[in-house]
Design a protein around this motif. Structure first.
Motif, PDB file in Angstrom:
ATOM      1  N   VAL A 176       0.859  -1.181   0.000  1.00 32.85           N
ATOM      2  CA  VAL A 176       0.000   0.000   0.000  1.00 32.85           C
ATOM      3  C   VAL A 176       0.895   1.231   0.000  1.00 32.85           C
ATOM      4  O   VAL A 176       1.888   1.298   0.737  1.00 32.85           O
ATOM      5  CB  VAL A 176      -0.918   0.002   1.247  1.00 32.85           C
ATOM      6  CG1 VAL A 176      -1.650   1.329   1.388  1.00 32.85           C
ATOM      7  CG2 VAL A 176      -1.890  -1.163   1.189  1.00 32.85           C
ATOM      8  N   GLY A 177       0.560   2.199  -0.828  1.00 36.15           N
ATOM      9  CA  GLY A 177       1.274   3.469  -0.843  1.00 36.15           C
ATOM     10  C   GLY A 177       0.669   4.424   0.171  1.00 36.15           C
ATOM     11  O   GLY A 177      -0.516   4.327   0.504  1.00 36.15           O
ATOM     12  N   VAL A 178       1.469   5.348   0.655  1.00 34.79           N
ATOM     13  CA  VAL A 178       1.012   6.343   1.624  1.00 34.79           C
ATOM     14  C   VAL A 178       1.392   7.730   1.113  1.00 34.79           C
ATOM     15  O   VAL A 178       2.532   7.950   0.683  1.00 34.79           O
ATOM     16  CB  VAL A 178       1.638   6.096   3.016  1.00 34.79           C
ATOM     17  CG1 VAL A 178       1.192   7.167   4.002  1.00 34.79           C
ATOM     18  CG2 VAL A 178       1.281   4.704   3.531  1.00 34.79           C
ATOM     19  N   VAL A 179       0.425   8.645   1.169  1.00 34.76           N
ATOM     20  CA  VAL A 179       0.657  10.038   0.793  1.00 34.76           C
ATOM     21  C   VAL A 179       0.317  10.921   1.978  1.00 34.76           C
ATOM     22  O   VAL A 179      -0.738  10.774   2.598  1.00 34.76           O
ATOM     23  CB  VAL A 179      -0.203  10.445  -0.422  1.00 34.76           C
ATOM     24  CG1 VAL A 179      -0.054  11.945  -0.714  1.00 34.76           C
ATOM     25  CG2 VAL A 179       0.171   9.633  -1.649  1.00 34.76           C
ATOM     26  N   LEU A 180       1.228  11.831   2.297  1.00 36.43           N
ATOM     27  CA  LEU A 180       1.018  12.800   3.373  1.00 36.43           C
ATOM     28  C   LEU A 180       0.791  14.173   2.767  1.00 36.43           C
ATOM     29  O   LEU A 180       1.658  14.696   2.061  1.00 36.43           O
ATOM     30  CB  LEU A 180       2.234  12.819   4.301  1.00 36.43           C
ATOM     31  CG  LEU A 180       2.621  11.463   4.896  1.00 36.43           C
ATOM     32  CD1 LEU A 180       3.848  11.616   5.783  1.00 36.43           C
ATOM     33  CD2 LEU A 180       1.463  10.857   5.667  1.00 36.43           C
ATOM     34  N   VAL A 181      -0.384  14.737   3.034  1.00 38.25           N
ATOM     35  CA  VAL A 181      -0.759  16.030   2.470  1.00 38.25           C
ATOM     36  C   VAL A 181      -0.774  17.065   3.583  1.00 38.25           C
ATOM     37  O   VAL A 181      -1.523  16.931   4.560  1.00 38.25           O
ATOM     38  CB  VAL A 181      -2.155  15.960   1.805  1.00 38.25           C
ATOM     39  CG1 VAL A 181      -2.519  17.314   1.206  1.00 38.25           C
ATOM     40  CG2 VAL A 181      -2.199  14.866   0.751  1.00 38.25           C
ATOM     41  N   SER A 182       0.057  18.085   3.443  1.00 37.95           N
ATOM     42  CA  SER A 182       0.152  19.135   4.450  1.00 37.95           C
ATOM     43  C   SER A 182       0.162  20.495   3.779  1.00 37.95           C
ATOM     44  O   SER A 182       0.543  20.622   2.614  1.00 37.95           O
ATOM     45  CB  SER A 182       1.432  18.965   5.272  1.00 37.95           C
ATOM     46  OG  SER A 182       1.599  20.053   6.166  1.00 37.95           O
ATOM     47  N   HIS A 183      -0.201  21.497   4.532  1.00 39.29           N
ATOM     48  CA  HIS A 183      -0.106  22.874   4.057  1.00 39.29           C
ATOM     49  C   HIS A 183       1.345  23.324   3.937  1.00 39.29           C
ATOM     50  O   HIS A 183       1.621  24.347   3.337  1.00 39.29           O
ATOM     51  CB  HIS A 183      -0.844  23.809   5.019  1.00 39.29           C
ATOM     52  CG  HIS A 183      -2.326  23.721   4.897  1.00 39.29           C
ATOM     53  ND1 HIS A 183      -3.060  22.657   5.353  1.00 39.29           N
ATOM     54  CD2 HIS A 183      -3.208  24.573   4.351  1.00 39.29           C
ATOM     55  CE1 HIS A 183      -4.333  22.868   5.100  1.00 39.29           C
ATOM     56  NE2 HIS A 183      -4.449  24.023   4.481  1.00 39.29           N
ATOM     57  N   SER A 184       2.247  22.578   4.510  1.00 42.71           N
ATOM     58  CA  SER A 184       3.653  22.949   4.542  1.00 42.71           C
ATOM     59  C   SER A 184       4.512  21.814   3.984  1.00 42.71           C
ATOM     60  O   SER A 184       4.429  20.680   4.460  1.00 42.71           O
ATOM     61  CB  SER A 184       4.073  23.240   5.991  1.00 42.71           C
ATOM     62  OG  SER A 184       5.468  23.235   6.129  1.00 42.71           O
ATOM     63  N   ALA A 185       5.348  22.131   3.008  1.00 42.12           N
ATOM     64  CA  ALA A 185       6.250  21.126   2.456  1.00 42.12           C
ATOM     65  C   ALA A 185       7.186  20.599   3.538  1.00 42.12           C
ATOM     66  O   ALA A 185       7.482  19.403   3.582  1.00 42.12           O
ATOM     67  CB  ALA A 185       7.049  21.719   1.295  1.00 42.12           C
TER      68      ALA A 185
END
Length: 136
Positions: free
Chosen positions: A7-16
């Motif tokens: 399974v792939g995981v993506v982390l989405v944040s307002h800050s790189a």
């Protein structure tokens, strides 16, 4: 899961910087298991604070191995951006799921669980269960 794919995981944040730091922490704590496909979508294309649907879609595509993609988001508009992409239906890989989880603890749980070869349901459940972690 198909043919041993993780399974792939993506982390989405307002800050790189926040996204990259949480990814580094999660990967560091995942131990010696398999290397989980992990990508971040932090900030805007120009490097500012915000959320970019293009960066989210590219990150999800980059970690898709056919076993599903778990997406964790930090705050309001990051969540709304992922929900909008999911609603469009063709912007994210099939089997992409927005996971309701605390960002840091959920990311660690998702990556650690994915490294064991668990399926998307188990990865999402582990990340969501992070809400129950007591600190005091």
């Amino acid at each position: 899961m198909s043919d041993g794919a993780l399974v792939g995981v993506v982390l989405v944040s307002h800050s790189a910087e926040v996204a990259a730091s949480v990814a580094e922490l999660a990967r560091g704590l995942s131990g010696s298991g398999a290397v989980v496909p992990l990508a971040v979508a932090g900030g805007t294309e120009g490097g500012g604070l915000g959320t970019s649907s293009e960066l989210v879609a590219a990150a999800a595509a980059s970690v898709d191995r056919g076993a599903g993609v778990a997406v964790l988001a930090d705050l309001g508009s990051a969540v709304l951006t992922v929900k909008a992409l999911l609603a469009e239906g063709d912007e994210l890989p099939e089997g992409t799921r927005l996971v309701d989880a605390p960002f840091v603890e959920g990311a660690v749980a998702a990556v650690v669980t994915a490294a064991t070869g668990a399926d998307l349901d188990a990865v999402a459940a582990a990340a969501s269960d992070a809400y129950t972690y007591r600190k005091v």
